[in-house]
Design a protein around this motif. Structure first.
Motif: not given
Length: 412
Positions: A106, A120, A123-124, A140
């Motif tokens: 990330l 993001l 997905p993180y 991610l």
């Protein structure tokens, strides 16, 4: 039964390295023939390795090798664990590395990526929780799709342990039949359609977006279980048939995906789908020979494996999680600093191995210890775990009983 076969560590490290080389030297530029890749495109340098394509395009088969090894290792872990100890051991093995590597990924995407940060967040969160993203959305890092298959397999084993009736044999037979039927249908679809047809794409979808269903990859986990059983005793005639079915089913899955690649990417149109099958089959043969040697040496005191082999095995997991996005960013930095693309690649992989050694040797243990202490503080984890007993899952395997209690959770 030894809890760990030394061969598995260098084998899975080689498989991870093969996947890394595939992503960096082939997929980094060949994806334009198929579709948009993951977030790694936002940090990638404009480098091409077309001359290396004949030697790198099949590196993805390392994933299928991972799954076979996972079937073996998880069967061994479950055979001598209670359901709770098994689940806890898996969590303590997987989550610390994921938390560290996903956070590092990330940060790299935020610092060097070109896309909006808002893309993001979800997905993180999915990565940190190891929750499959489903058909829609984005990982991610694209390599995280394999964790969906892994966790689905772990959940299946855990549920089997809870029943106290389903054994490793039952689980292996079920996965063998389940996945073989799907892969047979996939081959039929391959014979009747092309990669541009909807039925072909629907079948292909179960390889990555729907990996948690284990339809295409269940045979690899089943094969790992059969290899584990063969390390403890001779397989029966019916089990040998099931073993052969998993081998054929696994080869079919590899052939199906390889054919899709060869048809869709002009740069490798002259390559053979048999190459990744042969690489995978060679790895399976090595494991089978090691399992056979283990069975024949039953009753003898096993020699300790060199520490560096175990270290290679521990490096593999964070290396797999970081090589794509973070590795791509390192290559870009090195290329912008004036290095040629090939030198940048190998230096980046070398740096990643060193970083991943630090993660598995220093950071992961610290995170794992903190997590264990937190669980113990809230009464979820006993301060001292009792000696594991032979699981009901391992009935019929003639496994030796452990002779000593362990003060902490064994993580395989």
């Amino acid at each position: 039964m030894k809890s760990h076969l030394p061969l598995l560590d260098p084998l899975r490290f080689a498989a991870a390295l093969g996947v890394a080389v595939f992503h960096q030297m082939f997929w980094s530029w060949a994806w334009t023939s198929i579709g948009v890749p993951g977030f790694e495109r936002t940090v990638a340098a404009d480098v091409l390795y077309p001359s290396a394509a004949p030697f790198t395009w099949f590196g993805w088969v390392g994933v299928e090798i991972f799954f076979v090894i996972s079937g073996f290792v998880i069967a061994n872990s479950a055979a001598l664990s209670s359901p709770g100890a098994f689940l806890l051991g898996r969590a303590l093995r997987l989550y610390p590395a994921v938390w560290v590597c996903a956070t590092a990924t990330l940060l790299v995407l935020l610092l060097f990526g070109s896309g909006p940060a808002s893309e993001l967040i979800v997905p993180y969160v999915h990565a940190m929780l190891m929750v499959p993203k489903g058909v829609t959305g984005q990982w991610l890092d694209e390599v995280y799709w394999t964790l969906a298959a892994e966790t689905a397999f772990y959940g299946l084993v855990f549920c089997a342990m809870l029943t106290r009736k389903i054994t490793l044999r039952h689980l292996a037979f079920g996965l063998t039949i389940y996945s073989a039927i799907f892969n047979a249908v996939a081959l039929l679809v391959l014979a009747c359609t092309t990669p541009s047809d909807l039925p072909y794409l629907v079948i292909l979808m179960f390889r990555v977006p729907c990996a948690a269903f284990l339809l295409s990859h269940g045979c690899f986990f089943a094969l790992g279980i059969w290899l584990f059983i063969s390390a403890n005793r001779e397989l029966t005639a019916l089990e040998k048939i099931a073993f052969a079915v998993t081998c054929v089913s696994g080869a079919a899955e590899i052939y199906f995906f390889a054919s899709f690649f060869l048809t869709s990417i002009p740069a490798i149109a002259d390559q053979s789908a048999l190459v990744p099958i042969m690489v995978w089959a060679f790895a399976v043969l090595l494991i089978a020979l090691a399992a056979r040697r283990n069975r024949h040496s039953a009753g003898t005191t096993p020699s300790e494996a060199p520490a560096y082999l175990r270290t290679l095995g521990l490096i593999t997991y964070p290396l797999y999680l970081t090589h794509n996005v973070i590795g791509t960013a390192i290559i870009r930095a090195l290329v912008e600093a004036g290095l040629d693309a090939t030198s940048a690649l190998w230096i980046a992989l070398g740096l990643l191995v060193l970083v991943c050694w630090f993660i598995c040797a220093k950071i992961e243990p610290a995170v794992r210890l903190t997590l264990t202490q937190a669980l113990a503080h809230f009464g979820t984890l006993p301060k001292r775990l009792p000696a594991p007993r032979r699981s009901v899952l391992a009935r019929g395997l003639r496994l030796p009983r452990p002779v000593a209690a362990r003060a902490n959770v064994a993580v395989t």
